[in-house]
Motif scaffolding. Structure first.
Motif, PDB file in Angstrom:
ATOM      1  N   CYS A   1      -2.226   9.731 -15.886  1.00 37.85           N
ATOM      2  CA  CYS A   1      -2.170  10.552 -17.099  1.00 37.85           C
ATOM      3  C   CYS A   1      -1.156  11.676 -16.957  1.00 37.85           C
ATOM      4  CB  CYS A   1      -3.547  11.116 -17.418  1.00 37.85           C
ATOM      5  SG  CYS A   1      -4.713   9.854 -17.985  1.00 37.85           S
ATOM      6  N   ALA A   2      -1.031  12.224 -15.748  1.00 37.93           N
ATOM      7  CA  ALA A   2      -0.109  13.340 -15.504  1.00 37.93           C
ATOM      8  C   ALA A   2       1.350  12.928 -15.618  1.00 37.93           C
ATOM      9  CB  ALA A   2      -0.374  13.937 -14.125  1.00 37.93           C
ATOM     10  N   LYS A   3       1.628  11.647 -15.667  1.00 34.03           N
ATOM     11  CA  LYS A   3       3.018  11.177 -15.799  1.00 34.03           C
ATOM     12  C   LYS A   3       3.570  11.413 -17.201  1.00 34.03           C
ATOM     13  CE  LYS A   3       2.636   7.817 -12.102  1.00 34.03           C
ATOM     14  NZ  LYS A   3       3.741   8.083 -11.196  1.00 34.03           N
ATOM     15  N   TYR A   4       2.688  11.799 -18.142  1.00 32.67           N
ATOM     16  CA  TYR A   4       3.137  12.133 -19.497  1.00 32.67           C
ATOM     17  C   TYR A   4       2.453  13.433 -19.907  1.00 32.67           C
ATOM     18  CZ  TYR A   4       4.169  11.827 -24.469  1.00 32.67           C
ATOM     19  OH  TYR A   4       4.613  12.099 -25.737  1.00 32.67           O
ATOM     20  N   SER A   5       3.235  14.438 -20.180  1.00 28.00           N
ATOM     21  CA  SER A   5       2.675  15.760 -20.480  1.00 28.00           C
ATOM     22  C   SER A   5       2.331  15.950 -21.951  1.00 28.00           C
ATOM     23  CB  SER A   5       3.646  16.864 -20.038  1.00 28.00           C
ATOM     24  OG  SER A   5       4.868  16.752 -20.759  1.00 28.00           O
ATOM     25  N   GLY A   6       2.676  14.987 -22.796  1.00 30.18           N
ATOM     26  CA  GLY A   6       2.470  15.141 -24.232  1.00 30.18           C
ATOM     27  C   GLY A   6       1.027  15.014 -24.682  1.00 30.18           C
ATOM     28  N   TRP A   7       0.207  14.336 -23.911  1.00 29.85           N
ATOM     29  CA  TRP A   7      -1.180  14.142 -24.345  1.00 29.85           C
ATOM     30  C   TRP A   7      -2.134  15.040 -23.567  1.00 29.85           C
ATOM     31  CZ3 TRP A   7      -0.489   8.297 -23.262  1.00 29.85           C
ATOM     32  CH2 TRP A   7      -0.375   8.037 -21.904  1.00 29.85           C
ATOM     33  N   ASN A   8      -3.330  15.182 -24.118  1.00 24.13           N
ATOM     34  CA  ASN A   8      -4.390  15.942 -23.471  1.00 24.13           C
ATOM     35  C   ASN A   8      -4.839  15.167 -22.228  1.00 24.13           C
ATOM     36  OD1 ASN A   8      -7.394  16.377 -22.969  1.00 24.13           O
ATOM     37  ND2 ASN A   8      -6.964  18.077 -24.378  1.00 24.13           N
ATOM     38  N   GLN A   9      -4.759  15.811 -21.079  1.00 26.99           N
ATOM     39  CA  GLN A   9      -5.034  15.131 -19.816  1.00 26.99           C
ATOM     40  C   GLN A   9      -6.493  14.675 -19.696  1.00 26.99           C
ATOM     41  OE1 GLN A   9      -2.435  14.408 -17.463  1.00 26.99           O
ATOM     42  NE2 GLN A   9      -1.346  14.952 -19.327  1.00 26.99           N
ATOM     43  N   GLN A  10      -7.422  15.499 -20.119  1.00 25.84           N
ATOM     44  CA  GLN A  10      -8.841  15.120 -20.043  1.00 25.84           C
ATOM     45  C   GLN A  10      -9.139  13.938 -20.965  1.00 25.84           C
ATOM     46  OE1 GLN A  10     -10.699  18.956 -20.826  1.00 25.84           O
ATOM     47  NE2 GLN A  10     -11.337  19.067 -18.664  1.00 25.84           N
ATOM     48  N   GLN A  11      -8.580  13.946 -22.163  1.00 27.55           N
ATOM     49  CA  GLN A  11      -8.787  12.829 -23.082  1.00 27.55           C
ATOM     50  C   GLN A  11      -8.185  11.556 -22.501  1.00 27.55           C
ATOM     51  OE1 GLN A  11      -7.072  14.154 -26.782  1.00 27.55           O
ATOM     52  NE2 GLN A  11      -8.893  15.333 -27.345  1.00 27.55           N
ATOM     53  N   CYS A  12      -7.000  11.667 -21.942  1.00 25.45           N
ATOM     54  CA  CYS A  12      -6.341  10.506 -21.353  1.00 25.45           C
ATOM     55  C   CYS A  12      -7.190   9.915 -20.229  1.00 25.45           C
ATOM     56  CB  CYS A  12      -4.962  10.906 -20.837  1.00 25.45           C
ATOM     57  SG  CYS A  12      -4.089   9.552 -20.012  1.00 25.45           S
ATOM     58  N   GLN A  13      -7.699  10.766 -19.350  1.00 25.33           N
ATOM     59  CA  GLN A  13      -8.520  10.291 -18.246  1.00 25.33           C
ATOM     60  C   GLN A  13      -9.806   9.642 -18.748  1.00 25.33           C
ATOM     61  OE1 GLN A  13      -8.940  13.375 -15.176  1.00 25.33           O
ATOM     62  NE2 GLN A  13      -6.918  14.111 -15.782  1.00 25.33           N
ATOM     63  N   CYS A  14     -10.366  10.196 -19.796  1.00 27.78           N
ATOM     64  CA  CYS A  14     -11.571   9.627 -20.393  1.00 27.78           C
ATOM     65  C   CYS A  14     -11.274   8.251 -20.986  1.00 27.78           C
ATOM     66  CB  CYS A  14     -12.114  10.580 -21.461  1.00 27.78           C
ATOM     67  SG  CYS A  14     -13.646  10.010 -22.230  1.00 27.78           S
ATOM     68  N   ILE A  15     -10.140   8.118 -21.670  1.00 29.45           N
ATOM     69  CA  ILE A  15      -9.754   6.826 -22.257  1.00 29.45           C
ATOM     70  C   ILE A  15      -9.633   5.782 -21.148  1.00 29.45           C
ATOM     71  CG2 ILE A  15      -7.860   5.572 -23.395  1.00 29.45           C
ATOM     72  CD1 ILE A  15      -9.474   7.217 -25.407  1.00 29.45           C
ATOM     73  N   ILE A  16      -8.920   6.103 -20.074  1.00 31.20           N
ATOM     74  CA  ILE A  16      -8.776   5.151 -18.963  1.00 31.20           C
ATOM     75  C   ILE A  16     -10.139   4.800 -18.381  1.00 31.20           C
ATOM     76  CG2 ILE A  16      -7.979   4.913 -16.569  1.00 31.20           C
ATOM     77  CD1 ILE A  16      -5.390   6.285 -17.375  1.00 31.20           C
ATOM     78  N   SER A  17     -10.973   5.791 -18.198  1.00 33.75           N
ATOM     79  CA  SER A  17     -12.306   5.547 -17.638  1.00 33.75           C
ATOM     80  C   SER A  17     -13.108   4.588 -18.501  1.00 33.75           C
ATOM     81  CB  SER A  17     -13.053   6.879 -17.500  1.00 33.75           C
ATOM     82  OG  SER A  17     -14.374   6.663 -17.067  1.00 33.75           O
TER      83      SER A  17
ATOM     84  N   ASN B   1       2.385  -0.343 -18.527  1.00 36.61           N
ATOM     85  CA  ASN B   1       1.204  -0.003 -19.303  1.00 36.61           C
ATOM     86  C   ASN B   1       1.281   1.441 -19.778  1.00 36.61           C
ATOM     87  OD1 ASN B   1      -2.078   0.426 -19.509  1.00 36.61           O
ATOM     88  ND2 ASN B   1      -1.418  -1.686 -19.843  1.00 36.61           N
ATOM     89  N   LEU B   2       1.742   2.335 -18.913  1.00 36.14           N
ATOM     90  CA  LEU B   2       1.932   3.736 -19.293  1.00 36.14           C
ATOM     91  C   LEU B   2       2.916   3.850 -20.456  1.00 36.14           C
ATOM     92  CD1 LEU B   2       1.834   6.858 -18.874  1.00 36.14           C
ATOM     93  CD2 LEU B   2       3.632   6.538 -17.152  1.00 36.14           C
ATOM     94  N   ASN B   3       4.059   3.176 -20.344  1.00 34.54           N
ATOM     95  CA  ASN B   3       5.065   3.248 -21.413  1.00 34.54           C
ATOM     96  C   ASN B   3       4.513   2.709 -22.729  1.00 34.54           C
ATOM     97  OD1 ASN B   3       7.006   4.452 -19.780  1.00 34.54           O
ATOM     98  ND2 ASN B   3       7.759   2.486 -19.046  1.00 34.54           N
ATOM     99  N   CYS B   4       3.769   1.631 -22.663  1.00 30.34           N
ATOM    100  CA  CYS B   4       3.149   1.097 -23.890  1.00 30.34           C
ATOM    101  C   CYS B   4       2.104   2.071 -24.434  1.00 30.34           C
ATOM    102  CB  CYS B   4       2.505  -0.255 -23.611  1.00 30.34           C
ATOM    103  SG  CYS B   4       3.672  -1.628 -23.446  1.00 30.34           S
ATOM    104  N   ALA B   5       1.290   2.637 -23.554  1.00 33.40           N
ATOM    105  CA  ALA B   5       0.252   3.575 -23.993  1.00 33.40           C
ATOM    106  C   ALA B   5       0.877   4.786 -24.687  1.00 33.40           C
ATOM    107  CB  ALA B   5      -0.608   4.011 -22.812  1.00 33.40           C
ATOM    108  N   ILE B   6       1.971   5.267 -24.152  1.00 28.34           N
ATOM    109  CA  ILE B   6       2.663   6.405 -24.782  1.00 28.34           C
ATOM    110  C   ILE B   6       3.124   6.019 -26.184  1.00 28.34           C
ATOM    111  CG2 ILE B   6       4.725   7.859 -24.682  1.00 28.34           C
ATOM    112  CD1 ILE B   6       4.397   7.768 -21.568  1.00 28.34           C
TER     113      ILE B   6
ATOM    114  N   TRP C   1       2.312   6.162 -32.086  1.00 21.23           N
ATOM    115  CA  TRP C   1       2.052   5.456 -33.353  1.00 21.23           C
ATOM    116  C   TRP C   1       0.751   5.928 -33.984  1.00 21.23           C
ATOM    117  CZ3 TRP C   1       3.047   0.256 -30.485  1.00 21.23           C
ATOM    118  CH2 TRP C   1       4.432   0.085 -30.309  1.00 21.23           C
ATOM    119  N   GLY C   2      -0.171   6.411 -33.176  1.00 22.54           N
ATOM    120  CA  GLY C   2      -1.451   6.931 -33.661  1.00 22.54           C
ATOM    121  C   GLY C   2      -1.369   8.395 -34.072  1.00 22.54           C
ATOM    122  N   GLY C   3      -0.162   8.885 -34.313  1.00 27.48           N
ATOM    123  CA  GLY C   3       0.002  10.273 -34.740  1.00 27.48           C
ATOM    124  C   GLY C   3      -0.144  11.254 -33.584  1.00 27.48           C
ATOM    125  N   ASN C   4       0.352  10.866 -32.415  1.00 27.31           N
ATOM    126  CA  ASN C   4       0.227  11.684 -31.207  1.00 27.31           C
ATOM    127  C   ASN C   4      -1.235  11.970 -30.883  1.00 27.31           C
ATOM    128  OD1 ASN C   4       3.003  11.685 -30.905  1.00 27.31           O
ATOM    129  ND2 ASN C   4       3.264  13.642 -31.947  1.00 27.31           N
TER     130      ASN C   4
END
Length: 148
Positions: A57-73, A121-126, A131-134
């Motif tokens: 998640c830390a490889k992209y600073s644009g998203w909320n890190q906690q939300q990103c980690q939760c999504i992966i989990s 997968n990271l590049n696609c997720a970004i 596309w989901g409005g950031n």
């Protein structure tokens, strides 16, 4: 009595032989545990590849890190080779990788190939996130993560 023993031995041999076949079938349809719901093929292989969600998640600073980690989990449990086979339209058949990127997006984000590699997968997720409005609104687990 002899016939009963012969039948018992034959039955045991048949059970042992078919158990081996059954177990190999089960492991291939679950992709070695990567597709716990069952899959007709294994686009990301049959070996698990657990990764640290915070690192990815830390490889992209644009998203909320906690939300990103939760999504992966919630999506993959941190297994970069995780796969889910969806029912219905062939366009939406697969979800793969850490972020469980759906096959509908593969043409636009990975040249039509399954983004099983964590960097792909990271590049696609970004891209899907953009596309989901950031936001993570396009992930079915966004509500569980306060990320919709």
């Amino acid at each position: 009595m002899f016939l009963v023993k012969v039948l018992a031995v034959a039955s045991s041999l048949f059970a042992a032989a078919t158990a081996g076949d059954f177990n190999s079938t089960v492991s291939s349809t679950t992709c070695g545990g990567n597709c716990p719901g069952g899959c007709d093929s294994c686009p990301c292989g049959t070996s698990s590849n657990y990764q640290d969600a915070a690192t990815w998640c830390a490889k992209y600073s644009g998203w909320n890190q906690q939300q990103c980690q939760c999504i992966i989990s919630h999506e993959s449990g941190g297994n970069a080779n995780a796969v889910n086979q969806n029912s219905g339209s062939a366009s939406y058949k697969w979800d793969v990788g850490l972020w469980q990127v759906n096959s509908f997006n593969w043409d636009a984000c990975n040249g039509g190939n399954a983004p099983c590699d964590s960097n792909q997968n990271l590049n696609c997720a970004i891209q899907v996130w953009k596309w989901g409005g950031n936001s993570f609104s396009l992930w079915s687990t966004c509500g569980s993560c306060g990320a919709c």
